[in-house]
Motif scaffolding. Structure first.
Motif, PDB file in Angstrom:
ATOM      1  N   UNK A 230       7.536  -6.075   8.224  1.00 37.30           N
ATOM      2  CA  UNK A 230       7.822  -4.721   8.720  1.00 37.30           C
ATOM      3  C   UNK A 230       6.538  -3.957   9.046  1.00 37.30           C
ATOM      4  N   UNK A 231       6.712  -2.919   9.863  1.00 33.11           N
ATOM      5  CA  UNK A 231       5.590  -2.033  10.161  1.00 33.11           C
ATOM      6  C   UNK A 231       5.999  -0.601   9.843  1.00 33.11           C
ATOM      7  N   UNK A 232       5.014   0.241   9.680  1.00 30.35           N
ATOM      8  CA  UNK A 232       5.259   1.652   9.436  1.00 30.35           C
ATOM      9  C   UNK A 232       4.022   2.444   9.840  1.00 30.35           C
ATOM     10  N   UNK A 288       3.716   1.441  -7.007  1.00 32.74           N
ATOM     11  CA  UNK A 288       3.995   1.704  -5.593  1.00 32.74           C
ATOM     12  C   UNK A 288       5.234   0.931  -5.144  1.00 32.74           C
ATOM     13  N   UNK A 289       5.332  -0.327  -5.560  1.00 30.81           N
ATOM     14  CA  UNK A 289       6.490  -1.148  -5.159  1.00 30.81           C
ATOM     15  C   UNK A 289       7.797  -0.524  -5.635  1.00 30.81           C
ATOM     16  N   UNK A 290       7.840  -0.072  -6.882  1.00 27.51           N
ATOM     17  CA  UNK A 290       9.077   0.527  -7.386  1.00 27.51           C
ATOM     18  C   UNK A 290       9.440   1.786  -6.616  1.00 27.51           C
ATOM     19  N   UNK A 304       7.956 -12.789  -0.806  1.00 28.22           N
ATOM     20  CA  UNK A 304       7.627 -11.989   0.383  1.00 28.22           C
ATOM     21  C   UNK A 304       6.650 -10.878   0.018  1.00 28.22           C
ATOM     22  N   UNK A 305       6.901 -10.236  -1.121  1.00 26.44           N
ATOM     23  CA  UNK A 305       6.024  -9.149  -1.553  1.00 26.44           C
ATOM     24  C   UNK A 305       4.594  -9.645  -1.760  1.00 26.44           C
ATOM     25  N   UNK A 311      -1.916 -10.244   2.437  1.00 26.97           N
ATOM     26  CA  UNK A 311      -2.334  -9.894   3.801  1.00 26.97           C
ATOM     27  C   UNK A 311      -2.980  -8.506   3.833  1.00 26.97           C
ATOM     28  N   UNK A 312      -2.468  -7.583   3.034  1.00 26.99           N
ATOM     29  CA  UNK A 312      -3.095  -6.256   2.955  1.00 26.99           C
ATOM     30  C   UNK A 312      -4.511  -6.340   2.438  1.00 26.99           C
TER      31      UNK A 312
END
Length: 359
Positions: A230-232, A288-290, A304-305, A311-312
């Protein structure tokens, strides 16, 4: 081009924007006196100019920038001033009241741009005024809100916004770009980029340095990997020096705003010392994930996470390892030099972890 509706109108000049009658209308109170003077020692690192605007109602701040004098704008081909466009089209307002921007008005400034803001002096974090430990989870929450608000939003690719894509984001700290414009005097960033790359090879393990060097020359494998997720909207420079908490959380300086994977912003923030010293990097990422899962109302698959986290970190390594390498030599204190050297060395495993996803 998608349908972007203009919410605010730009003034034609700084003089028009700062006229007493204009400010009176903007502030809904009578302004009878206006005087500007430069903010000593606070010019933007990229080359923008900051000044105080003193009025009978108090003090404000104006930032003036141009593609001819601002490295971020120049290196990322920012012909439209993306900070201004995000405000003009009302996207920054979508984050309120949870994350404020404090922009009052914007104007053209000959061939450049100007942003008039409320004065946050005394509230902006810095080395001398580190982020309050209680505010670290607050800004992690607001980062998750930002990313959830614009999750896969098709407007972000509209050329009218002028947001960075990955090429333009990486160009701001790329060695080829800094070398190409070695004689161009635009801020201090190009010097830091060149100086950092000169010592990176000595500080990094050979395989990690080779991977980073290769990706600066051919980033397409990274772009292909990122495109699967996804992108944002990314702030692009989400760190304490661009954040404040006078009464509500504030994020400013949106010049590196980008549309891409959310963990690029996250990696940029959690590597900072004030995060490590409060929550710790792993706990910060988990928190942050929660929050993001709560705002999106969906869980992430663990595999996936982890890929997105890796990658980040890889994008962050490409963007900022050169700066840590530069300051490992030029920091004012031995403690600072050691800290930056350790930051560089942490990149070794992060790069290795991410390269498996580029196959």
């Amino acid at each position: 081009m998608l349908n972007l509706d203009t919410k605010y109108t730009l003034f034609d000049s700084v003089e028009e924007m700062l006229a007493p009658e204009t400010l009176s209308e903007l502030l809904t109170r009578s302004v009878t006196r206006v005087a500007c003077h430069p903010m000593n020692g606070h010019s933007g690192l990229a080359g923008g100019r900051l000044s105080y605007v003193n009025t009978n109602l108090g003090r404000f701040v104006i930032k003036q920038m141009s593609i001819d004098s601002d490295w971020i704008m120049f290196a990322s081909a920012d012909e439209q001033c993306r900070s201004v466009r995000l405000w003009e089209y009302g996207l920054l307002d979508q984050l309120r009241p949870h994350l404020e921007h404090k922009i009052i008005a914007c104007a053209r400034d000959n061939n450049g741009w100007a942003i008039l803001m409320y004065d946050l002096t005394g509230h902006v974090y810095s080395w001398e005024k580190p982020m309050d430990p209680d505010h670290v989870p607050v800004f992690l929450d607001r980062l998750a809100r930002l990313h959830a608000t614009f999750w896969n939003d098709p407007r972000l690719s509209d050329p009218g916004l002028g947001l960075c894509d990955m090429t333009r984001l990486l160009d701001q700290s790329s060695l080829p770009m800094a070398q190409k414009h070695v004689n161009l005097s635009i801020g201090v960033i190009p010097e830091w980029v060149r100086g950092g790359w000169e010592v990176m090879e000595e500080l990094l393990d050979r395989d990690a340095f080779t991977h980073l060097k290769s990706l600066t020359e051919n980033p397409q494998p990274l772009f292909d990997a990122l495109s699967r997720y996804p992108y944002t909207l990314l702030h692009g420079d989400y760190r304490a020096e661009n954040l404040a908490h006078p009464d509500r959380p504030v994020a400013f300086d949106w010049q590196e705003a980008t549309y891409s994977l959310m963990t690029i912003d996250l990696a940029w923030f959690v590597k900072q010392a004030y995060v490590s010293n409060t929550l710790g990097q792993r706990s910060a990422i988990d928190y942050y994930r929660t929050r993001l899962e709560a705002y999106l109302d969906r869980p992430f698959d663990d595999a996936e996470w982890q890929t997105m986290i890796d990658l980040g970190h890889l994008v962050d390594a490409l963007r900022s390892t050169c700066f840590a390498a530069y300051w490992s030599i030029h920091s004012d204190t031995p403690e600072g030099q050691l800290w930056e050297e350790n930051v560089v060395k942490q990149r070794n495993q992060q790069v290795r972890d991410a390269m498996r996803w580029l196959a």
